[in-house]
Structure formats: C-alpha cells, structure tokens
Design a protein around this motif. Structure first.
Motif, short mmCIF file in Angstrom:
data_model
loop_
_atom_site.label_atom_id
_atom_site.label_comp_id
_atom_site.label_asym_id
_atom_site.label_seq_id
_atom_site.Cartn_x
_atom_site.Cartn_y
_atom_site.Cartn_z
N SER A 85 -56.98 -5.71 62.52
CA SER A 85 -56.79 -4.74 61.44
C SER A 85 -55.85 -3.61 61.85
O SER A 85 -55.15 -3.05 61.01
N HIS A 86 -55.84 -3.28 63.14
CA HIS A 86 -55.01 -2.18 63.64
C HIS A 86 -54.41 -2.56 64.99
O HIS A 86 -55.01 -3.29 65.77
N TRP A 87 -53.22 -2.00 65.24
CA TRP A 87 -52.61 -2.06 66.57
C TRP A 87 -52.70 -0.67 67.19
O TRP A 87 -52.63 0.34 66.48
N VAL A 88 -52.85 -0.62 68.50
CA VAL A 88 -52.95 0.66 69.20
C VAL A 88 -51.60 0.98 69.84
O VAL A 88 -51.09 0.22 70.67
N VAL A 89 -51.04 2.12 69.43
CA VAL A 89 -49.77 2.60 69.99
C VAL A 89 -50.09 3.77 70.92
O VAL A 89 -50.65 4.78 70.50
N THR A 90 -49.73 3.61 72.19
CA THR A 90 -49.94 4.65 73.20
C THR A 90 -48.57 5.16 73.66
O THR A 90 -47.66 4.36 73.88
N VAL A 91 -48.44 6.47 73.78
CA VAL A 91 -47.18 7.04 74.25
C VAL A 91 -47.39 7.73 75.59
O VAL A 91 -48.43 8.31 75.85
N ALA A 92 -46.37 7.64 76.41
CA ALA A 92 -46.38 8.27 77.73
C ALA A 92 -45.01 8.90 77.94
O ALA A 92 -44.07 8.67 77.17
N ASN A 93 -44.89 9.71 78.97
CA ASN A 93 -43.60 10.35 79.23
C ASN A 93 -43.37 10.55 80.71
O ASN A 93 -44.32 10.67 81.50
N GLY A 94 -42.10 10.61 81.06
CA GLY A 94 -41.72 10.95 82.42
C GLY A 94 -41.65 12.46 82.57
O GLY A 94 -42.15 13.22 81.73
N ASP A 95 -41.00 12.92 83.65
CA ASP A 95 -40.84 14.35 83.88
C ASP A 95 -39.87 14.95 82.86
O ASP A 95 -39.09 14.27 82.22
N THR A 106 -50.72 16.02 68.37
CA THR A 106 -50.51 15.94 69.82
C THR A 106 -51.31 14.77 70.38
O THR A 106 -51.97 14.89 71.41
N TYR A 107 -51.25 13.65 69.67
CA TYR A 107 -52.01 12.48 70.08
C TYR A 107 -51.19 11.63 71.06
O TYR A 107 -49.99 11.45 70.88
N LYS A 108 -51.86 11.12 72.08
CA LYS A 108 -51.21 10.22 73.02
C LYS A 108 -51.46 8.76 72.65
O LYS A 108 -50.81 7.87 73.19
N SER A 109 -52.39 8.51 71.75
CA SER A 109 -52.69 7.15 71.33
C SER A 109 -53.18 7.17 69.89
O SER A 109 -53.95 8.05 69.50
N MET A 110 -52.72 6.20 69.10
CA MET A 110 -53.12 6.11 67.70
C MET A 110 -53.31 4.66 67.30
O MET A 110 -52.59 3.77 67.75
N ALA A 111 -54.31 4.42 66.44
CA ALA A 111 -54.51 3.11 65.84
C ALA A 111 -53.72 3.05 64.54
O ALA A 111 -53.89 3.90 63.67
N VAL A 112 -52.88 2.05 64.41
CA VAL A 112 -52.00 1.91 63.26
C VAL A 112 -52.35 0.62 62.53
O VAL A 112 -52.43 -0.45 63.15
N ALA A 113 -52.58 0.72 61.23
CA ALA A 113 -52.93 -0.46 60.45
C ALA A 113 -51.84 -1.52 60.57
O ALA A 113 -50.65 -1.20 60.62
N VAL A 114 -52.26 -2.78 60.66
CA VAL A 114 -51.30 -3.88 60.76
C VAL A 114 -50.33 -3.80 59.57
O VAL A 114 -50.75 -3.71 58.41
#
Length: 205
Positions: A85-95, A106-114
């Motif tokens: 039903s959902h995909w999980v999108v996680t974001v990260a960053n370098g320096d 300011t979310y680092k991870s979100m569930a997104v509906a398919v």
C-alpha cells in the motif's frame, strides 16, 4: 470431517451431526484469525489483517472482504493475500547540508502511497550547493540534481544528498611591515566570497 451421534430427534431417531474444518492461512505480509472445527450449519468468522505498509487484497476464493462470516457446510481452506500500500522513502545527507522529505517538514523518512509522490528537499550550508542525489539503498528512479524535487517511488528507497562548494572566500592581505595596501578589484573590498570557478582580480599598492 468428523461425524458424531447427536441427540434423539422428535421422531425418536438418532441425528448424525457433522463437524467440518475451516483452515485459514496468510500468503505473507499479514496475519489471519479464525478457523477451526465447527458443526455443520454453524457460522465461522475469519479476519485478515495487513502488516504495516500493506493492504488486504483478497482471499484465495476471490472474496475481497477482509472480515467475513462463512456458513459451514464443508471443509474449507482459504489463504489471504496482501499487496503493498505504501513505499518508504528515507533521505540522508552528506556533510555541508541537510535533506528532508515531505515538503515543509523535517522528516527523514515518509511512507508514500503506491503511485503517489513526495517532495524531497536538500538544504545546503552557506557557500555550498547540492551536487547530486543518489540511491544508497533500495531501488527506483534517481532524482534530478535540484534542491527541491517531486519524487515518485517504485519501491522502498534511501536517497542521499551530496553537497559541493559553491563559493570560496578570497582575501587581499598585506604582509609588509613598511606598509602598503591590497584590494580585490573585482569587488573593491579586501575580502569576499566568489563563485566556484570564477576569476578574481587583486591589486597591491
């Protein structure tokens, strides 16, 4: 099934009572409850519950009700199937910057509906800029190298923002005990930040 002898009927004859077995199973990514052994003609309630980020699809007999009541008249085996039903999108960053998902949050991870999308943002530190987005886990399309992008996931994915220098500090310094002066003629000052790769002119007197 099992057959058992029941009570006397009004006619004085013995009734034969039949027991049937209802078996339920999960096809994965969810759980099921209900089932067991029941007398013929009674009812059995079964329920399918999806795991996080999944949804119930159907039972193996084609029924699409997650919770249903069966009138028992035979042995039955049913499997519940679930789909994403959902995909999980996680974001990260370098320096030298941060990255977030979800527009203004300011979310680092979100569930997104398919089939849906999410805004991803890369916020560089002063004098830096986004160099690129890259997929570091999972799979899917690679976002464009823009600080704000609309991303449509096709699977669970981790996106990493990398930053690079955008401007450099230039200073006109004097190292002469006898005096003198130096200036950056490009801006008429003794220091300033200039675009990476640009030319800066100095003058010493």
């Amino acid at each position: 099934y099992w057959g058992t002898v029941g009570a006397l009927a009004s006619s004085g004859t013995l009734q034969y009572v039949t027991d049937y077995t209802i078996t339920v199973a999960s096809g994965g990514n969810g759980k099921v409850t209900g089932g067991g052994t029941f007398r013929s003609g009674t009812s059995c309630k079964i329920t399918a519950t999806a795991n996080l980020h999944y949804k119930f699809s159907n039972w193996s007999d084609g029924n699409t009700s997650a919770t249903r009541t069966i009138t028992v008249n035979s042995d039955i085996s049913l499997t519940a199937y679930f789909t994403r039903s959902h995909w999980v999108v996680t974001v990260a960053n370098g320096d030298n910057g941060v990255a977030y998902a979800g527009g203004t949050g300011t979310y680092k991870s979100m569930a997104v509906a398919v089939g849906g999308n999410v805004i991803i943002r890369a916020i560089p530190n002063t004098n830096f800029k986004l160099a690129s987005w890259a997929i570091t886990a999972g799979s899917g399309p690679t976002p464009p190298a823009t600080a704000t992008a609309t991303y449509t996931p096709t699977a669970d994915v981790t996106l990493r923002a990398t930053f690079t220098r955008d401007k450099w500090l230039a200073q006109a310094l004097v190292n002469d005990a006898a005096g003198g002066s130096a200036v950056i003629t490009t801006n008429g000052a003794t220091s300033g930040y200039f675009q990476n790769g640009s030319s800066v002119a100095f003058k010493a007197t």
